[in-house]
Design an enzyme around this catalytic site. Structure first.
Site, PDB file in Angstrom:
ATOM      1  N   ASN A 148      12.720  -1.140   7.352  1.00  0.00           N
ATOM      2  CA  ASN A 148      12.204   0.220   7.258  1.00  0.00           C
ATOM      3  C   ASN A 148      12.982   1.264   8.067  1.00  0.00           C
ATOM      4  OD1 ASN A 148      10.362  -0.905   5.599  1.00  0.00           O
ATOM      5  ND2 ASN A 148       8.553  -0.143   6.652  1.00  0.00           N
TER       6      ASN A 148
ATOM      7  N   ASN B 124      16.567  -0.351  -0.324  1.00  0.00           N
ATOM      8  CA  ASN B 124      16.642  -1.634   0.398  1.00  0.00           C
ATOM      9  C   ASN B 124      17.905  -2.438   0.084  1.00  0.00           C
ATOM     10  OD1 ASN B 124      14.152  -0.805   1.217  1.00  0.00           O
ATOM     11  ND2 ASN B 124      12.987  -2.428   0.205  1.00  0.00           N
TER      12      ASN B 124
ATOM     13  N   GLU C 105       5.512   5.007  10.696  1.00  0.00           N
ATOM     14  CA  GLU C 105       4.908   3.939  11.500  1.00  0.00           C
ATOM     15  C   GLU C 105       5.903   3.390  12.527  1.00  0.00           C
ATOM     16  OE1 GLU C 105       1.541   1.628   9.390  1.00  0.00           O
ATOM     17  OE2 GLU C 105       3.233   1.588   8.004  1.00  0.00           O
TER      18      GLU C 105
ATOM     19  N   GLY D  43      -5.562   1.359   0.238  1.00  0.00           N
ATOM     20  CA  GLY D  43      -7.018   1.475   0.163  1.00  0.00           C
ATOM     21  C   GLY D  43      -7.472   1.654  -1.281  1.00  0.00           C
TER      22      GLY D  43
ATOM     23  N   GLY E 264     -10.329   3.734   4.368  1.00  0.00           N
ATOM     24  CA  GLY E 264      -8.980   4.252   4.149  1.00  0.00           C
ATOM     25  C   GLY E 264      -8.704   4.532   2.683  1.00  0.00           C
ATOM     26  N   GLY E 265      -8.310   5.765   2.382  1.00  0.00           N
ATOM     27  CA  GLY E 265      -8.082   6.174   0.998  1.00  0.00           C
ATOM     28  C   GLY E 265      -6.608   6.407   0.691  1.00  0.00           C
ATOM     29  N   GLY E 266      -5.737   5.678   1.408  1.00  0.00           N
ATOM     30  CA  GLY E 266      -4.308   5.764   1.094  1.00  0.00           C
ATOM     31  C   GLY E 266      -3.965   4.859  -0.084  1.00  0.00           C
TER      32      GLY E 266
ATOM     33  N   LYS F  69       5.904 -10.358   9.089  1.00  0.00           N
ATOM     34  CA  LYS F  69       5.816  -9.046   8.463  1.00  0.00           C
ATOM     35  C   LYS F  69       6.427  -7.983   9.383  1.00  0.00           C
ATOM     36  CE  LYS F  69       4.330  -5.965   5.417  1.00  0.00           C
ATOM     37  NZ  LYS F  69       3.073  -5.659   4.782  1.00  0.00           N
TER      38      LYS F  69
ATOM     39  N   ASN G  21       9.542  -5.532   8.542  1.00  0.00           N
ATOM     40  CA  ASN G  21       9.393  -4.080   8.639  1.00  0.00           C
ATOM     41  C   ASN G  21      10.352  -3.472   9.659  1.00  0.00           C
ATOM     42  OD1 ASN G  21       7.420  -3.728   6.709  1.00  0.00           O
ATOM     43  ND2 ASN G  21       5.739  -4.028   8.144  1.00  0.00           N
TER      44      ASN G  21
END
Lengths: 298, 298
Positions: free
Chosen positions: B189, B199, B260, B12, B7-9, B181, B185
C-alpha cells in the site's frame, strides 16, 4: 572571435541567443532539422511578453568548423558527453573548452583532454525549450566558471561585457561551485521528481522538509570542502525562492525523458561507497527515480 | 438472530448485502442521510454487469438496538475505533464482537473490552463504495476470522452456509492472519501510494521490485511467527494476481482522503523501535505518505 556552442537544448539555445549579441556564434546541434530551422529563423527568446528573435548565429548538425572557434562551450547532458570527447580531443590545444554539465562523473574523462584551458561551470538560469529554435527565459541566474586546468584569462577576454540579464562570474575554485550545485541538485531534483511537487513543497510540507534534511545529511558530508550549515540554509533558500518551479528532473519524468539521476545521485552514491558512508535515503530515492524512468518510458 | 454491522464504507456495505441474505441485519452508519438512503433503497451490489438490490436490512445513524444483535461486526477504519469502544463496552458480555480493521495498533484497547468472545478478522475482497447505498464487488476473497479472546463457536453458528462468492474461514491463530495481512499492506500500500502505480508495477519494474524487497526485509523480521521466504513469495504473488489494481492507500491519496498509514506503517515503525530494528526504508516511505496526505488535503 567565433564562439562555439555544442548542444541545442534549453541552455544551448539560451546561451546562443545571449552570446551572439556580441560575438559571431556557431551552434552545433544533433539533427539536420534543428540546424535548418535555426539557420532559417534564428533563435527566438521569450522573456516577459515580447519574443525577441536573433539571427546572428549559424547552426550545424556536423562538427565542421569546430576547430575555427575561439572558445567552445559544451552544453549537452552528461550522458551525451561520451560521443563528443573524442572530437574535442583532436582540436587545437589552445582553444579553451567550457563544460557546463550537472554532476561530477565526467571530470576524470574531461581531465584527460589535451587542451590547455579546460573550464567548468554551473548555470543558475531558469529556462525551458519551447521548440527547436525557441526558448523561454524564466529567471536570470549567474553563470559561474572556474578552471579545472589552465586559467580563465583567454575566456574572460571573450565573454566580457555582457548585460545584467546574463551575468557571468569567473572564480578560482571549481570544487566550490560544482560541489554546491551538485548538492542542490541532489537534494531538490530527485525528491521533487518522486513526490511530484514544486520546489516550495520541500520546505512548506513538514514531512517533505524532514525528507529534504535526511537527504542533505547524507549528501553534504560527502564534500568536506562545503560548510554544512551554510549549505543547508542555501538549499532551503533556493526552495523558497523557486517555490512555484517544477524541477528539471520532475519535468523530465513527466515528459517521459531520461533524467540526470545518474550524473547527480548516482555520483553521490559512488562517493558514499568510496568513503564508506551509509546512504540509505539517497539510495532509495535513486531507485525510485530510476523506476519512474522505466515506468514513464514504457 | 440479528447481525449488526458498524460502518457504512465499502466493506460494511458489502458484508451487509451478503449477510442479509440469510439473517436479519442492521447496519449502523455515521450520517442520517446514509441511513435514510439505505432504508429507502436497500443496498445495491454491482458485480459483473447486473446490479442486484437487497432490501433485507435496516440502517440506523444512532446505536439504538445495538444490544439486540446476536453478533456485531465492527467495520470502521482503525482511526475511527476510539469513538466506538466505549459504546461496545456497555453491551451484554455474551455478544461476540468481530473486529475487521487493518493494522494491529488497536488490539490492546480491544483486549480490555469485557466481552467474552472477541474475534479478529481480515478481508481479502476487492470492493469499492460507489455511493452511500451501493458498492462494487471487484473480486471475491476469503474472510479469515480467529479469536483474540473466547472462541468462534457462537459466531460460526450464525455465519455458516454462505455461498461461494462470500467464503468465511475460522482459524485458531489471530497472529498468523493479522500479521500476514499487515505485512502485505505495509509492503504494497504505501509503496504504490508513493510511486503512483498499480500493484503489478512493484514486481514488473526492476527498480520498484528492489524497493519492495527492501521494505519486506525490514517488515517481516518484526514478526518472528511469520516464515520470511514464504511471506516474500506471498506478497509477490499478490502483486501479480492483482496486477491492475490500485491499492486502497493510493486511492485514498488520489481522493484526498486520510490514509491508514498510521495503522499500518506507523505500527511497524513502533514495533521496530521496541525491538531495536533499523527501519530506514519504512520510515522514509512513512514520511512520504504522511507528506502526500498533507499535500492533497491542503
Amino acid at each position: 572571435m567565433t564562439i562555439g556552442i555544442i548542444g541545442g537544448g534549453a541552455t544551448g539555445l539560451l546561451f546562443s541567443w545571449y552570446l551572439s549579441r556580441q560575438n559571431p556564434l556557431k551552434i552545433f546541434v544533433r539533427t539536420n532539422n534543428q540546424a535548418e530551422k535555426i539557420n532559417d529563423n534564428g533563435i527566438t527568446l521569450y522573456k516577459a511578453k515580447e519574443p525577441w528573435t536573433s539571427k546572428s548565429m549559424t547552426a550545424s548538425s556536423s562538427y565542421e568548423g569546430l576547430e575555427d572557434c575561439g572558445v567552445i562551450l559544451i552544453m549537452v547532458k552528461q550522458y551525451h558527453l561520451s560521443g563528443i570527447l573524442p572530437i574535442l580531443s583532436k582540436l587545437p590545444k589552445e582553444i579553451p573548452l567550457v563544460f557546463l554539465q550537472n554532476g561530477l562523473g565526467h571530470l576524470d574523462d574531461v581531465n584527460e583532454l589535451p587542451n590547455e584551458n579546460i573550464l567548468l561551470g554551473t548555470i543558475e538560469h531558469g529556462c525551458q525549450r519551447i521548440d527547436s529554435d525557441s526558448v523561454r527565459h524564466n529567471g536570470t541566474g549567474l553563470t559561474r566558471i572556474a578552471p579545472l586546468k589552465g586559467d580563465v584569462v583567454r575566456l574572460k577576454s571573450i565573454l566580457k561585457d555582457y548585460d545584467e540579464d546574463f551575468p557571468i562570474s569567473f572564480g578560482d575554485s571549481w570544487k566550490q561551485i560544482l560541489y554546491k550545485k551538485l548538492i542542490v541538485n541532489a537534494a531538490i531534483n530527485p525528491l521533487t521528481a518522486v513526490l511530484n511537487v514544486p520546489n516550495g513543497s520541500l520546505v512548506d510540507n513538514p514531512y517533505f522538509k524532514k525528507l529534504l534534511h535526511s537527504i542533505l545529511e547524507e549528501i553534504i558530508p560527502l564534500f568536506p570542502e562545503v560548510d554544512e550549515k551554510e549549505m543547508m540554509q542555501n538549499v532551503v533558500g533556493i526552495c523558497e525562492s523557486t517555490k512555484e518551479n517544477r524541477s528539471s528532473m520532475l519535468k523530465d519524468i513527466e515528459a517521459g525523458r531520461k533524467t540526470e539521476i545518474d550524473a547527480i545521485m548516482g555520483y553521490c552514491l559512488k562517493q558514499g561507497e568510496l568513503l564508506g558512508h551509509q546512504m540509505a535515503f539517497s539510495r532509495l530515492i535513486y531507485e525510485m527515480v530510476k523506476g519512474k524512468e522505466v515506468e514513464q518510458g514504457g
